[in-house]
Design a protein around this motif. Structure first.
Motif, PDB file in Angstrom:
ATOM      1  N   SER A   6     -10.303  76.512   5.448  1.00 47.60           N
ATOM      2  CA  SER A   6      -9.586  77.421   4.668  1.00 47.60           C
ATOM      3  C   SER A   6     -10.336  77.919   3.469  1.00 47.60           C
ATOM      4  O   SER A   6     -11.097  76.917   2.730  1.00 47.60           O
ATOM      5  N   ASP A   7     -10.284  78.973   2.702  1.00 48.63           N
ATOM      6  CA  ASP A   7     -10.912  79.371   1.544  1.00 48.63           C
ATOM      7  C   ASP A   7     -10.125  78.659   0.486  1.00 48.63           C
ATOM      8  O   ASP A   7     -10.864  78.373  -0.562  1.00 48.63           O
ATOM      9  N   ASN A   8      -8.964  78.088   0.490  1.00 47.24           N
ATOM     10  CA  ASN A   8      -8.281  77.398  -0.919  1.00 47.24           C
ATOM     11  C   ASN A   8      -8.934  76.313  -1.036  1.00 47.24           C
ATOM     12  O   ASN A   8      -8.747  75.718  -2.124  1.00 47.24           O
ATOM     13  N   THR A   9      -9.417  75.452  -0.055  1.00 52.94           N
ATOM     14  CA  THR A   9      -9.949  74.232  -0.052  1.00 52.94           C
ATOM     15  C   THR A   9     -11.457  74.094  -0.157  1.00 52.94           C
ATOM     16  O   THR A   9     -12.129  72.995   0.125  1.00 52.94           O
ATOM     17  N   LYS A  10     -12.159  75.108   0.103  1.00 51.14           N
ATOM     18  CA  LYS A  10     -13.593  75.020   0.156  1.00 51.14           C
ATOM     19  C   LYS A  10     -14.257  74.548  -0.849  1.00 51.14           C
ATOM     20  O   LYS A  10     -13.930  74.304  -2.020  1.00 51.14           O
ATOM     21  N   ILE A  11     -15.534  74.088  -0.704  1.00 49.63           N
ATOM     22  CA  ILE A  11     -16.453  73.201  -1.661  1.00 49.63           C
ATOM     23  C   ILE A  11     -17.096  74.522  -2.632  1.00 49.63           C
ATOM     24  O   ILE A  11     -17.515  75.531  -1.992  1.00 49.63           O
ATOM     25  N   THR A  12     -17.080  74.477  -3.823  1.00 49.46           N
ATOM     26  CA  THR A  12     -17.698  75.325  -5.003  1.00 49.46           C
ATOM     27  C   THR A  12     -18.563  74.645  -5.729  1.00 49.46           C
ATOM     28  O   THR A  12     -18.576  73.364  -5.422  1.00 49.46           O
ATOM     29  N   LEU A  13     -19.109  75.230  -6.525  1.00 53.47           N
ATOM     30  CA  LEU A  13     -20.292  74.695  -7.412  1.00 53.47           C
ATOM     31  C   LEU A  13     -19.554  73.854  -8.432  1.00 53.47           C
ATOM     32  O   LEU A  13     -20.232  72.981  -9.261  1.00 53.47           O
ATOM     33  N   GLN A  14     -18.222  73.899  -8.659  1.00 54.43           N
ATOM     34  CA  GLN A  14     -17.439  72.914  -9.555  1.00 54.43           C
ATOM     35  C   GLN A  14     -17.127  71.543  -8.797  1.00 54.43           C
ATOM     36  O   GLN A  14     -16.527  70.522  -9.410  1.00 54.43           O
ATOM     37  N   THR A  15     -17.414  71.626  -7.364  1.00 58.84           N
ATOM     38  CA  THR A  15     -16.904  70.364  -6.820  1.00 58.84           C
ATOM     39  C   THR A  15     -17.632  69.370  -7.120  1.00 58.84           C
ATOM     40  O   THR A  15     -18.769  69.304  -7.024  1.00 58.84           O
ATOM     41  N   GLN A  16     -16.708  68.084  -7.320  1.00 54.76           N
ATOM     42  CA  GLN A  16     -17.587  66.989  -7.656  1.00 54.76           C
ATOM     43  C   GLN A  16     -17.090  66.011  -6.637  1.00 54.76           C
ATOM     44  O   GLN A  16     -17.978  64.839  -6.770  1.00 54.76           O
ATOM     45  N   ARG A  17     -16.179  66.011  -5.922  1.00 58.27           N
ATOM     46  CA  ARG A  17     -15.812  65.052  -4.938  1.00 58.27           C
ATOM     47  C   ARG A  17     -15.549  65.872  -3.540  1.00 58.27           C
ATOM     48  O   ARG A  17     -14.918  66.850  -3.473  1.00 58.27           O
ATOM     49  N   ALA A  18     -16.211  65.304  -2.360  1.00 57.85           N
ATOM     50  CA  ALA A  18     -16.253  66.156  -1.339  1.00 57.85           C
ATOM     51  C   ALA A  18     -15.697  65.353  -0.049  1.00 57.85           C
ATOM     52  O   ALA A  18     -15.789  64.151  -0.166  1.00 57.85           O
ATOM     53  N   VAL A  19     -15.044  65.856   0.716  1.00 55.03           N
ATOM     54  CA  VAL A  19     -14.304  65.245   2.059  1.00 55.03           C
ATOM     55  C   VAL A  19     -14.962  65.982   3.281  1.00 55.03           C
ATOM     56  O   VAL A  19     -14.942  67.231   3.286  1.00 55.03           O
ATOM     57  N   THR A  20     -15.831  65.270   3.985  1.00 51.80           N
ATOM     58  CA  THR A  20     -16.284  65.975   5.365  1.00 51.80           C
ATOM     59  C   THR A  20     -15.644  65.414   6.439  1.00 51.80           C
ATOM     60  O   THR A  20     -15.301  64.141   6.453  1.00 51.80           O
ATOM     61  N   VAL A  21     -15.483  66.208   7.385  1.00 57.19           N
ATOM     62  CA  VAL A  21     -14.743  65.977   8.715  1.00 57.19           C
ATOM     63  C   VAL A  21     -15.683  66.472  10.039  1.00 57.19           C
ATOM     64  O   VAL A  21     -15.920  67.639   9.869  1.00 57.19           O
ATOM     65  N   GLY A  22     -15.931  65.520  10.682  1.00 64.14           N
ATOM     66  CA  GLY A  22     -16.566  65.686  12.011  1.00 64.14           C
ATOM     67  C   GLY A  22     -15.663  65.878  13.161  1.00 64.14           C
ATOM     68  O   GLY A  22     -14.707  64.793  13.280  1.00 64.14           O
ATOM     69  N   TYR A  23     -15.554  66.825  13.759  1.00 67.11           N
ATOM     70  CA  TYR A  23     -14.361  67.115  14.751  1.00 67.11           C
ATOM     71  C   TYR A  23     -14.901  66.877  16.185  1.00 67.11           C
ATOM     72  O   TYR A  23     -15.899  67.340  16.798  1.00 67.11           O
ATOM     73  N   GLY A  24     -14.020  65.982  16.811  1.00 63.52           N
ATOM     74  CA  GLY A  24     -14.507  65.561  18.281  1.00 63.52           C
ATOM     75  C   GLY A  24     -14.008  66.484  19.253  1.00 63.52           C
ATOM     76  O   GLY A  24     -13.213  67.366  18.987  1.00 63.52           O
ATOM     77  N   ALA A  25     -14.088  66.151  20.405  1.00 62.25           N
ATOM     78  CA  ALA A  25     -13.835  66.769  21.665  1.00 62.25           C
ATOM     79  C   ALA A  25     -13.757  65.842  22.754  1.00 62.25           C
ATOM     80  O   ALA A  25     -14.381  64.619  22.701  1.00 62.25           O
ATOM     81  N   PRO A  26     -12.890  65.742  24.064  1.00 59.60           N
ATOM     82  CA  PRO A  26     -13.221  65.077  25.226  1.00 59.60           C
ATOM     83  C   PRO A  26     -14.629  64.878  25.491  1.00 59.60           C
ATOM     84  O   PRO A  26     -15.349  65.842  25.525  1.00 59.60           O
ATOM     85  N   ARG A  27     -15.104  63.631  25.526  1.00 58.93           N
ATOM     86  CA  ARG A  27     -16.332  63.377  26.103  1.00 58.93           C
ATOM     87  C   ARG A  27     -17.439  63.206  24.803  1.00 58.93           C
ATOM     88  O   ARG A  27     -18.592  62.720  25.020  1.00 58.93           O
ATOM     89  N   ILE A  28     -16.904  63.393  23.577  1.00 58.42           N
ATOM     90  CA  ILE A  28     -17.735  63.124  22.600  1.00 58.42           C
ATOM     91  C   ILE A  28     -17.279  61.822  21.834  1.00 58.42           C
ATOM     92  O   ILE A  28     -16.262  61.574  21.522  1.00 58.42           O
ATOM     93  N   GLY A  29     -18.361  60.858  21.700  1.00 57.95           N
ATOM     94  CA  GLY A  29     -17.885  59.458  21.568  1.00 57.95           C
ATOM     95  C   GLY A  29     -17.868  59.020  20.073  1.00 57.95           C
ATOM     96  O   GLY A  29     -18.134  59.887  19.259  1.00 57.95           O
ATOM     97  N   GLN A  30     -17.289  57.867  19.823  1.00 57.49           N
ATOM     98  CA  GLN A  30     -17.353  57.513  18.517  1.00 57.49           C
ATOM     99  C   GLN A  30     -18.761  57.411  17.829  1.00 57.49           C
ATOM    100  O   GLN A  30     -18.809  57.904  16.593  1.00 57.49           O
ATOM    101  N   GLU A  31     -19.742  56.979  18.452  1.00 58.62           N
ATOM    102  CA  GLU A  31     -21.139  56.811  17.510  1.00 58.62           C
ATOM    103  C   GLU A  31     -21.523  58.109  17.317  1.00 58.62           C
ATOM    104  O   GLU A  31     -22.270  58.193  16.290  1.00 58.62           O
ATOM    105  N   GLN A  32     -21.401  58.965  18.484  1.00 57.60           N
ATOM    106  CA  GLN A  32     -21.866  60.431  18.023  1.00 57.60           C
ATOM    107  C   GLN A  32     -20.993  61.170  16.630  1.00 57.60           C
ATOM    108  O   GLN A  32     -21.659  61.772  16.049  1.00 57.60           O
TER     109      GLN A  32
END
Length: 231
Positions: free
Chosen positions: A173-199
């Motif tokens: 989403s454009d509304n929640t994107k990281i900008t030069l003013q961002t000081q706190r970030a949340v990152t999300v890694g998206y899984g799929a079937p056959r993509i495991g925990q450690e990966q």
């Protein structure tokens, strides 16, 4: 700064293996570019080009897992590629990733290197907890879009309490994107079937490590959500 995630029952029934990993980092100093980022890009590009061949990429187990998942979502992955694969293909074809900012470029590098689709959000623009569900004919304006699109009921999405955050897993989403003013970030890694925990965990840990390397900050949490135990 922990963010919880819930799954709609139909997602759990249809994709019981599905998991995501959420990482948080604070006190970052986002810049347009710096020397640390330039050096990191050089190193990661060289490693990727030495490790992968673009013609053989379709047979890579991670690429294959996301492509198979896309077909199950009625998305043609040869036309709309999973974001990790798209970034890697760009580099293997002799190009560089877009120059956006130190934080965004860092998580794009991690996504390209691990082939795991990764989002980055400004924590102060979010209204957690997160939810993973199918869309309900709702409007969505992604990064780079000139006008909203309508998310159909077949589209898998990540939302918070007020808005859609990502078309799982290739458009933020454009509304929640990281900008030069961002000081706190949340990152999300998206899984799929056959993509495991450690990966998944490894991809987000690398993402936060890269962000800290080029933008400073304090890594706070890394947590898996899904059928797996917590990181």
């Amino acid at each position: 700064m922990q963010i919880d995630v819930s799954w709609s029952p139909d997602i759990l029934t249809r994709f019981p293996e599905l998991a995501i990993c959420v990482g948080t980092i604070t006190r970052i100093r986002n810049q347009e570019e710096n020397e640390q980022l330039s050096q990191l890009k050089k190193t990661v590009y060289e490693e990727a080009r030495a490790k992968h061949n673009v013609d053989a990429l379709k047979d890579n187990p991670t690429v294959r897992a996301y492509r198979d998942f896309y077909w199950k979502l009625a998305i043609d992955p040869t036309k709309t590629r999973p974001s990790g694969e798209a970034l890697l293909r760009r580099v293997l074809n002799g190009n560089e990733l877009p120059n956006i900012s130190t934080v965004v470029d860092a998580y794009n590098l991690a996504s390209m290197q691990t082939i795991i689709p990764i989002s980055g959000f400004d924590r102060d623009r979010l209204n957690p907890p997160f939810h993973i569900r199918f869309a309900k004919n709702e409007a969505f304006t992604g990064i780079g879009m000139k006008k909203p699109i309508l998310l159909t009921e077949k589209m898998l999405i990540l939302t918070d309490e007020k808005q859609a955050l990502c078309i799982y897993p290739n458009r933020d989403s454009d509304n929640t994107k990281i900008t030069l003013q961002t000081q706190r970030a949340v990152t999300v890694g998206y899984g799929a079937p056959r993509i495991g925990q450690e990966q998944l965990k490894g991809a987000i840990e690398r993402t936060l490590e890269y962000i800290k390397r080029v933008s400073g900050g304090e890594i706070e949490t890394v947590k898996i959500f899904g059928k797996f135990t917590n990181c």
